[in-house]
Enzyme design. Sequence first.
Site, PDB file in Angstrom:
ATOM      1  N   ASP A 116      -4.537   3.818  -1.409  1.00 41.96           N
ATOM      2  CA  ASP A 116      -5.978   4.121  -0.854  1.00 41.96           C
ATOM      3  C   ASP A 116      -5.927   5.376  -0.359  1.00 41.96           C
ATOM      4  O   ASP A 116      -5.601   6.392  -0.599  1.00 41.96           O
ATOM      5  CB  ASP A 116      -5.453   3.864   0.805  1.00 41.96           C
ATOM      6  CG  ASP A 116      -5.113   2.283   1.342  1.00 41.96           C
ATOM      7  OD1 ASP A 116      -6.470   1.762   1.072  1.00 41.96           O
ATOM      8  OD2 ASP A 116      -3.745   1.994   1.057  1.00 41.96           O
ATOM      9  N   HIS A 148      -8.511   1.378  -3.989  1.00 47.52           N
ATOM     10  CA  HIS A 148      -9.579   1.214  -2.469  1.00 47.52           C
ATOM     11  C   HIS A 148     -10.397   2.400  -2.350  1.00 47.52           C
ATOM     12  O   HIS A 148      -8.973   3.468  -1.763  1.00 47.52           O
ATOM     13  CB  HIS A 148      -7.841   0.387  -1.732  1.00 47.52           C
ATOM     14  CG  HIS A 148      -9.000   0.128  -0.297  1.00 47.52           C
ATOM     15  ND1 HIS A 148      -8.830   0.242   0.853  1.00 47.52           N
ATOM     16  CD2 HIS A 148     -10.383   0.384   0.562  1.00 47.52           C
ATOM     17  CE1 HIS A 148     -10.144   0.464   1.606  1.00 47.52           C
ATOM     18  NE2 HIS A 148     -10.894  -0.196   1.205  1.00 47.52           N
ATOM     19  N   ASP A 197      -6.888  -5.913   4.043  1.00 45.88           N
ATOM     20  CA  ASP A 197      -6.450  -5.000   3.767  1.00 45.88           C
ATOM     21  C   ASP A 197      -6.244  -4.156   5.571  1.00 45.88           C
ATOM     22  O   ASP A 197      -7.557  -4.583   6.306  1.00 45.88           O
ATOM     23  CB  ASP A 197      -7.035  -4.292   3.039  1.00 45.88           C
ATOM     24  CG  ASP A 197      -6.365  -3.068   2.692  1.00 45.88           C
ATOM     25  OD1 ASP A 197      -5.251  -2.205   3.945  1.00 45.88           O
ATOM     26  OD2 ASP A 197      -6.517  -1.787   2.200  1.00 45.88           O
ATOM     27  N   MET A 222     -11.730  -5.909   5.218  1.00 47.71           N
ATOM     28  CA  MET A 222     -11.017  -5.007   6.023  1.00 47.71           C
ATOM     29  C   MET A 222     -10.996  -5.677   7.598  1.00 47.71           C
ATOM     30  O   MET A 222     -11.693  -5.913   8.219  1.00 47.71           O
ATOM     31  CB  MET A 222     -11.675  -3.700   5.917  1.00 47.71           C
ATOM     32  CG  MET A 222     -11.817  -2.755   4.759  1.00 47.71           C
ATOM     33  SD  MET A 222     -10.410  -2.306   3.957  1.00 47.71           S
ATOM     34  CE  MET A 222      -9.412  -1.978   5.712  1.00 47.71           C
ATOM     35  N   HIS A 262      -1.124  -0.738  -4.259  1.00 41.55           N
ATOM     36  CA  HIS A 262      -2.410  -0.534  -3.936  1.00 41.55           C
ATOM     37  C   HIS A 262      -2.537   0.977  -3.897  1.00 41.55           C
ATOM     38  O   HIS A 262      -1.486   0.863  -3.219  1.00 41.55           O
ATOM     39  CB  HIS A 262      -2.726  -1.548  -2.118  1.00 41.55           C
ATOM     40  CG  HIS A 262      -3.834  -1.456  -1.249  1.00 41.55           C
ATOM     41  ND1 HIS A 262      -5.115  -1.905  -2.038  1.00 41.55           N
ATOM     42  CD2 HIS A 262      -4.788  -0.773  -0.502  1.00 41.55           C
ATOM     43  CE1 HIS A 262      -5.905  -1.986  -0.921  1.00 41.55           C
ATOM     44  NE2 HIS A 262      -5.499  -0.593  -0.480  1.00 41.55           N
ATOM     45  N   SER A 283       1.222  -1.239   0.062  1.00 37.81           N
ATOM     46  CA  SER A 283       0.313  -0.179  -0.130  1.00 37.81           C
ATOM     47  C   SER A 283       1.020   1.332   0.346  1.00 37.81           C
ATOM     48  O   SER A 283       1.803   1.674   1.504  1.00 37.81           O
ATOM     49  CB  SER A 283      -1.284  -0.277   1.047  1.00 37.81           C
ATOM     50  OG  SER A 283      -1.082   0.908   1.577  1.00 37.81           O
ATOM     51  N   GLY A 302      -9.100   3.954   7.053  1.00 38.79           N
ATOM     52  CA  GLY A 302      -8.757   5.316   7.418  1.00 38.79           C
ATOM     53  C   GLY A 302      -7.432   5.510   7.916  1.00 38.79           C
ATOM     54  O   GLY A 302      -6.249   6.837   7.515  1.00 38.79           O
ATOM     55  N   MET A 312      -9.076   7.811   0.517  1.00 38.39           N
ATOM     56  CA  MET A 312      -9.704   8.183   1.331  1.00 38.39           C
ATOM     57  C   MET A 312     -10.150   9.653   1.113  1.00 38.39           C
ATOM     58  O   MET A 312      -9.610  11.048   0.810  1.00 38.39           O
ATOM     59  CB  MET A 312      -8.570   9.035   2.612  1.00 38.39           C
ATOM     60  CG  MET A 312      -8.436   7.630   2.951  1.00 38.39           C
ATOM     61  SD  MET A 312      -7.000   7.425   4.485  1.00 38.39           S
ATOM     62  CE  MET A 312      -6.086   5.806   5.148  1.00 38.39           C
ATOM     63  N   MET A 342     -11.964   4.729  -0.346  1.00 36.22           N
ATOM     64  CA  MET A 342     -12.442   4.745   1.111  1.00 36.22           C
ATOM     65  C   MET A 342     -13.461   6.498   0.963  1.00 36.22           C
ATOM     66  O   MET A 342     -12.885   7.126   1.775  1.00 36.22           O
ATOM     67  CB  MET A 342     -11.520   4.756   1.979  1.00 36.22           C
ATOM     68  CG  MET A 342     -11.035   3.578   2.985  1.00 36.22           C
ATOM     69  SD  MET A 342      -9.650   3.217   3.000  1.00 36.22           S
ATOM     70  CE  MET A 342      -8.802   3.677   2.298  1.00 36.22           C
TER      71      MET A 342
HETATM   72  C1  DX5 Z   1      -6.527   1.137   5.969  1.00 41.27           C
HETATM   73  C2  DX5 Z   1      -5.568   1.425   4.217  1.00 41.27           C
HETATM   74  C3  DX5 Z   1      -4.861   0.193   3.905  1.00 41.27           C
HETATM   75  C4  DX5 Z   1      -3.585   0.915   4.712  1.00 41.27           C
HETATM   76  C5  DX5 Z   1      -2.573  -0.499   4.855  1.00 41.27           C
HETATM   77  O1  DX5 Z   1      -7.314   2.478   6.083  1.00 41.27           O
HETATM   78  O2  DX5 Z   1      -6.872   0.846   3.381  1.00 41.27           O
HETATM   79  O3  DX5 Z   1      -4.673  -0.289   2.947  1.00 41.27           O
HETATM   80  O4  DX5 Z   1      -2.901   1.287   4.142  1.00 41.27           O
HETATM   81  O5  DX5 Z   1      -1.911  -0.338   6.343  1.00 41.27           O
HETATM   82  P1  DX5 Z   1      -1.249  -1.672   7.031  1.00 41.27           P
HETATM   83  O6  DX5 Z   1      -0.984  -2.512   6.533  1.00 41.27           O
HETATM   84  O7  DX5 Z   1      -0.283   0.019   7.391  1.00 41.27           O
HETATM   85  O8  DX5 Z   1      -1.564  -2.096   7.954  1.00 41.27           O
HETATM   86 ZN    ZN Z   2      -6.223  -0.098   1.052  1.00 40.70          ZN
END
Ligand code: DX5
Ligand code: ZN
Length: 221
Positions: free
Chosen positions: A37, A68, A174, A139, A35, A10, A144, A39, A70
């Site tokens: 992320d 991904h 994830d 998840m 990946h 990620s 977040g 937000m 969110m």
């Molecule tokens: C959380 C994200 C994840 C996150 C995972 O909101 O969707 O993809 O970056 O991070 P780690 O592996 O650091 O828990």
């Molecule tokens: Zn993610």
Amino acid sequence: MGPGPLIAPSLLAADFMRVGEQAQAAIAGGADVLHVDIMDGHFVPNLSMGPGFVRSAREFTDHPLDVHIMVTDALRFAEAFAEAGADSVTFHVEADCDPVKVIQLLRDRGLGVGMTLRPATPARAIQPFIESVDMVLVMTVEPGYGGQEFREDQLAKVRQVRSWLGAGRRVEVDGGISVQTAGACAEAGADVFVAGVNVFRSGDIAGAIAGLRSAAGAPRR
Ligand code: DX5
Ligand code: ZN
């Protein structure tokens, strides 16, 4: 991509001033997917990157980009990230939109379709859509933030989703994925492993990916 486990670092956990260099190290180190992320500060409290980031990543590499999202307005942003060059978009069933429309939009544009759910959302929320998706992301932390502790209580959901999807499609996990937690996820049926801090903050990106791959190598039940 073959049938084995896929490792998906990620980029959220990368150093944003060195993200190209670190993405390249992940690719060279055997990452199967990058990946990304997204937000929106509304669906989750935090903000991250936007479509411009994915556009630059697309110009930077041909490697698969799974985005991904969110975000509350999943339909609008699915389109924006498809436009920006994502290979697949994974959206939340809890978003404020009709999932059928998001799936259709992604299909029409030839993208992979991923659907995901928060830890508190029961697996049955995605069951009506299960035939139309390529991948389900379970998840294993509250979305977040990176760097949170893995939630073991989500393993039952991984098992349930795997039983619905059969062997042909992907189940992704994830959040809090490490060499300590990946094995249990694999055993429950996961075959895509997202990892942020444990790859990019490890000091050895290639070594971390190799470690995750061997931890994820447990046979599926
Ligand atoms: C959380 C994200 C994840 C996150 C995972 O909101 O969707 O993809 O970056 O991070 P780690 O592996 O650091 O828990
Ligand atoms: Zn993610």
